[in-house]
Design a protein around this motif. Sequence first.
Motif, PDB file in Angstrom:
ATOM      1  N   ASN A 183     -42.562  -2.600  18.590  1.00  0.00           N
ATOM      2  CA  ASN A 183     -43.898  -3.177  18.748  1.00  0.00           C
ATOM      3  C   ASN A 183     -44.915  -2.047  18.931  1.00  0.00           C
ATOM      4  N   PRO A 184     -45.729  -1.773  17.888  1.00  0.00           N
ATOM      5  CA  PRO A 184     -46.616  -0.599  17.925  1.00  0.00           C
ATOM      6  C   PRO A 184     -47.780  -0.737  18.916  1.00  0.00           C
ATOM      7  N   LEU A 185     -48.339   0.407  19.304  1.00  0.00           N
ATOM      8  CA  LEU A 185     -49.419   0.454  20.302  1.00  0.00           C
ATOM      9  C   LEU A 185     -50.756   0.769  19.640  1.00  0.00           C
ATOM     10  N   ILE A 186     -51.832   0.315  20.267  1.00  0.00           N
ATOM     11  CA  ILE A 186     -53.186   0.666  19.837  1.00  0.00           C
ATOM     12  C   ILE A 186     -53.576   1.982  20.506  1.00  0.00           C
ATOM     13  N   VAL A 187     -54.186   2.893  19.730  1.00  0.00           N
ATOM     14  CA  VAL A 187     -54.680   4.139  20.311  1.00  0.00           C
ATOM     15  C   VAL A 187     -56.174   3.999  20.577  1.00  0.00           C
ATOM     16  N   HIS A 188     -56.559   4.277  21.832  1.00  0.00           N
ATOM     17  CA  HIS A 188     -57.950   4.106  22.264  1.00  0.00           C
ATOM     18  C   HIS A 188     -58.681   5.434  22.179  1.00  0.00           C
ATOM     19  N   VAL A 189     -59.817   5.411  21.504  1.00  0.00           N
ATOM     20  CA  VAL A 189     -60.611   6.621  21.274  1.00  0.00           C
ATOM     21  C   VAL A 189     -62.041   6.385  21.771  1.00  0.00           C
ATOM     22  N   ASP A 190     -62.789   7.492  21.916  1.00  0.00           N
ATOM     23  CA  ASP A 190     -64.168   7.340  22.395  1.00  0.00           C
ATOM     24  C   ASP A 190     -65.169   7.280  21.249  1.00  0.00           C
ATOM     25  N   SER A 191     -64.711   7.509  20.024  1.00  0.00           N
ATOM     26  CA  SER A 191     -65.608   7.460  18.867  1.00  0.00           C
ATOM     27  C   SER A 191     -64.768   7.534  17.594  1.00  0.00           C
ATOM     28  N   LEU A 192     -65.387   7.168  16.479  1.00  0.00           N
ATOM     29  CA  LEU A 192     -64.667   7.267  15.203  1.00  0.00           C
ATOM     30  C   LEU A 192     -64.388   8.739  14.857  1.00  0.00           C
ATOM     31  N   GLU A 193     -65.332   9.610  15.201  1.00  0.00           N
ATOM     32  CA  GLU A 193     -65.145  11.048  14.927  1.00  0.00           C
ATOM     33  C   GLU A 193     -63.857  11.545  15.584  1.00  0.00           C
ATOM     34  N   ASN A 194     -63.645  11.128  16.836  1.00  0.00           N
ATOM     35  CA  ASN A 194     -62.457  11.606  17.548  1.00  0.00           C
ATOM     36  C   ASN A 194     -61.181  10.860  17.163  1.00  0.00           C
ATOM     37  N   ALA A 195     -61.303   9.935  16.204  1.00  0.00           N
ATOM     38  CA  ALA A 195     -60.089   9.319  15.635  1.00  0.00           C
ATOM     39  C   ALA A 195     -59.610  10.127  14.431  1.00  0.00           C
ATOM     40  N   GLU A 196     -60.429  11.093  13.977  1.00  0.00           N
ATOM     41  CA  GLU A 196     -60.067  11.851  12.773  1.00  0.00           C
ATOM     42  C   GLU A 196     -58.714  12.559  12.875  1.00  0.00           C
ATOM     43  N   PRO A 197     -58.348  13.105  14.053  1.00  0.00           N
ATOM     44  CA  PRO A 197     -57.018  13.729  14.139  1.00  0.00           C
ATOM     45  C   PRO A 197     -55.857  12.727  14.038  1.00  0.00           C
ATOM     46  N   LEU A 198     -56.164  11.430  14.104  1.00  0.00           N
ATOM     47  CA  LEU A 198     -55.099  10.416  14.133  1.00  0.00           C
ATOM     48  C   LEU A 198     -54.837   9.786  12.774  1.00  0.00           C
ATOM     49  N   VAL A 199     -55.887   9.659  11.967  1.00  0.00           N
ATOM     50  CA  VAL A 199     -55.770   8.898  10.716  1.00  0.00           C
ATOM     51  C   VAL A 199     -56.007   9.806   9.513  1.00  0.00           C
ATOM     52  N   SER A 200     -55.307   9.512   8.410  1.00  0.00           N
ATOM     53  CA  SER A 200     -55.362  10.421   7.271  1.00  0.00           C
ATOM     54  C   SER A 200     -56.635  10.224   6.461  1.00  0.00           C
ATOM     55  N   ASP A 201     -57.278   9.061   6.639  1.00  0.00           N
ATOM     56  CA  ASP A 201     -58.476   8.802   5.840  1.00  0.00           C
ATOM     57  C   ASP A 201     -59.327   7.780   6.583  1.00  0.00           C
ATOM     58  N   ILE A 202     -60.646   7.970   6.571  1.00  0.00           N
ATOM     59  CA  ILE A 202     -61.536   6.956   7.147  1.00  0.00           C
ATOM     60  C   ILE A 202     -62.371   6.373   6.010  1.00  0.00           C
ATOM     61  N   PRO A 203     -61.951   5.215   5.468  1.00  0.00           N
ATOM     62  CA  PRO A 203     -62.668   4.626   4.331  1.00  0.00           C
ATOM     63  C   PRO A 203     -64.025   4.073   4.773  1.00  0.00           C
ATOM     64  N   PRO A 204     -64.932   3.855   3.814  1.00  0.00           N
ATOM     65  CA  PRO A 204     -66.263   3.336   4.151  1.00  0.00           C
ATOM     66  C   PRO A 204     -66.208   2.034   4.955  1.00  0.00           C
ATOM     67  N   LEU A 205     -65.229   1.166   4.663  1.00  0.00           N
ATOM     68  CA  LEU A 205     -65.138  -0.100   5.400  1.00  0.00           C
ATOM     69  C   LEU A 205     -64.886   0.155   6.892  1.00  0.00           C
ATOM     70  N   ALA A 206     -64.080   1.155   7.212  1.00  0.00           N
ATOM     71  CA  ALA A 206     -63.820   1.490   8.621  1.00  0.00           C
ATOM     72  C   ALA A 206     -65.103   1.981   9.280  1.00  0.00           C
ATOM     73  N   ARG A 207     -65.882   2.772   8.529  1.00  0.00           N
ATOM     74  CA  ARG A 207     -67.155   3.273   9.088  1.00  0.00           C
ATOM     75  C   ARG A 207     -68.115   2.122   9.354  1.00  0.00           C
ATOM     76  N   GLN A 208     -68.182   1.182   8.410  1.00  0.00           N
ATOM     77  CA  GLN A 208     -69.054   0.011   8.608  1.00  0.00           C
ATOM     78  C   GLN A 208     -68.639  -0.782   9.841  1.00  0.00           C
ATOM     79  N   LEU A 209     -67.330  -0.990   9.987  1.00  0.00           N
ATOM     80  CA  LEU A 209     -66.831  -1.785  11.118  1.00  0.00           C
ATOM     81  C   LEU A 209     -67.111  -1.082  12.444  1.00  0.00           C
TER      82      LEU A 209
END
Length: 305
Positions: free
Chosen positions: A51-77
């Motif tokens: 059962n996977p866990l959610i990773v809590h971040v303080d901003s989308l910028e600081n999620a960059e080390p976690l995810v391989s790509d931030i698509p435009p839809l993620a930025r909009q959300l």
Amino acid sequence: MRVSLSEAVALLKSGTPVAFPTETVYGLGALAMNTEAVLKIFATKGRPSDNPLIVHVDSLENAEPLVSDIPPLARQLAFAFWPGPLAIILPKKPSVPDVVTAGLPKVAIRCPDHALALELIVAAGALAAPSANKSGRPSPTRTEHVEADFGADFPVLDGGPCRVGIESTVVDLTTIPPKILRPGAISAAMLKNATGVSFEIVREPQVETASPGMKYTHYAPKAKVSFWNGQTPNNAMLLALHAPVHGEHDVCYSGDIERMARELFDRFRQADYLGLPTVLIERFDAGAGEIAAGLLNRIEKAIAR
Ligand code: TXA
Ligand code: MG
């Protein structure tokens, strides 16, 4: 044990999980990049390792080390709903430990709308965190709920009662169309309005394939939960959105569905504390408010147990 912000940061940095408040429910946090610390979350909760866990971040910028790509839809959300009750699933970077995602190639990220949570993340780093309850128990919306499940000695950062009361909306952006894996305070209509994109609502039983954790029992008190049929036996707790109530443990929310959501898990726990065998809930439809679909999902899960 109630700890200060600086104590919580020190514990997290030493590899010890700490419970902390968010706007939805309390989380059981550990540094997301520390495999040993994350394993302690699973042990503390009695949570199955698939059962996977959610990773809590303080901003989308600081999620960059976690995810391989931030698509435009993620930025909009993120622009529309963060900080807030929306977890966004994206392809993960190899550096995110496999224990966090239960071996899946994607990771859920969320920026919580709670000042203490954000301060904690800024000081300690990204936090992997499930809800801070024993597996199978209702999610905790108050510090006392965390203490009831993990004991009075367990470290908790006290932020008072949670504002939303049910867990975040979880969306998966790795598929076309994107999917809603778990409904919450951010409704399908809100997602569509903000992005112009229609999200597919994944229902039981398909959701179990899309999100392994969804198959586990959730949100269930020991009391039997059912929809109210108009009869109220003695020893029952009735939660009504509109209907007048009479019993000493009954509550009428006078149409305030957000308050009903905020208090649902606390009422479940109170029913157990009082030894009531039955919780009855007045039916309402998914149009009763933005949070209605999410609230119905939690009620139906508690009924299905
Ligand atoms: O509001 C919330 O989301 C709270 C607070 C603490 O942030 N957290 C929470 O976590 O509810 P948890 O672990 O109790 O629920 C997370 C849900 C699980 O059903 C899990 O299966 C799903 O999100 N999930 C997490 N990562 C996933 C992934 N990579 N792929 C599919 N589903 C995922
Ligand atoms: Mg949970």
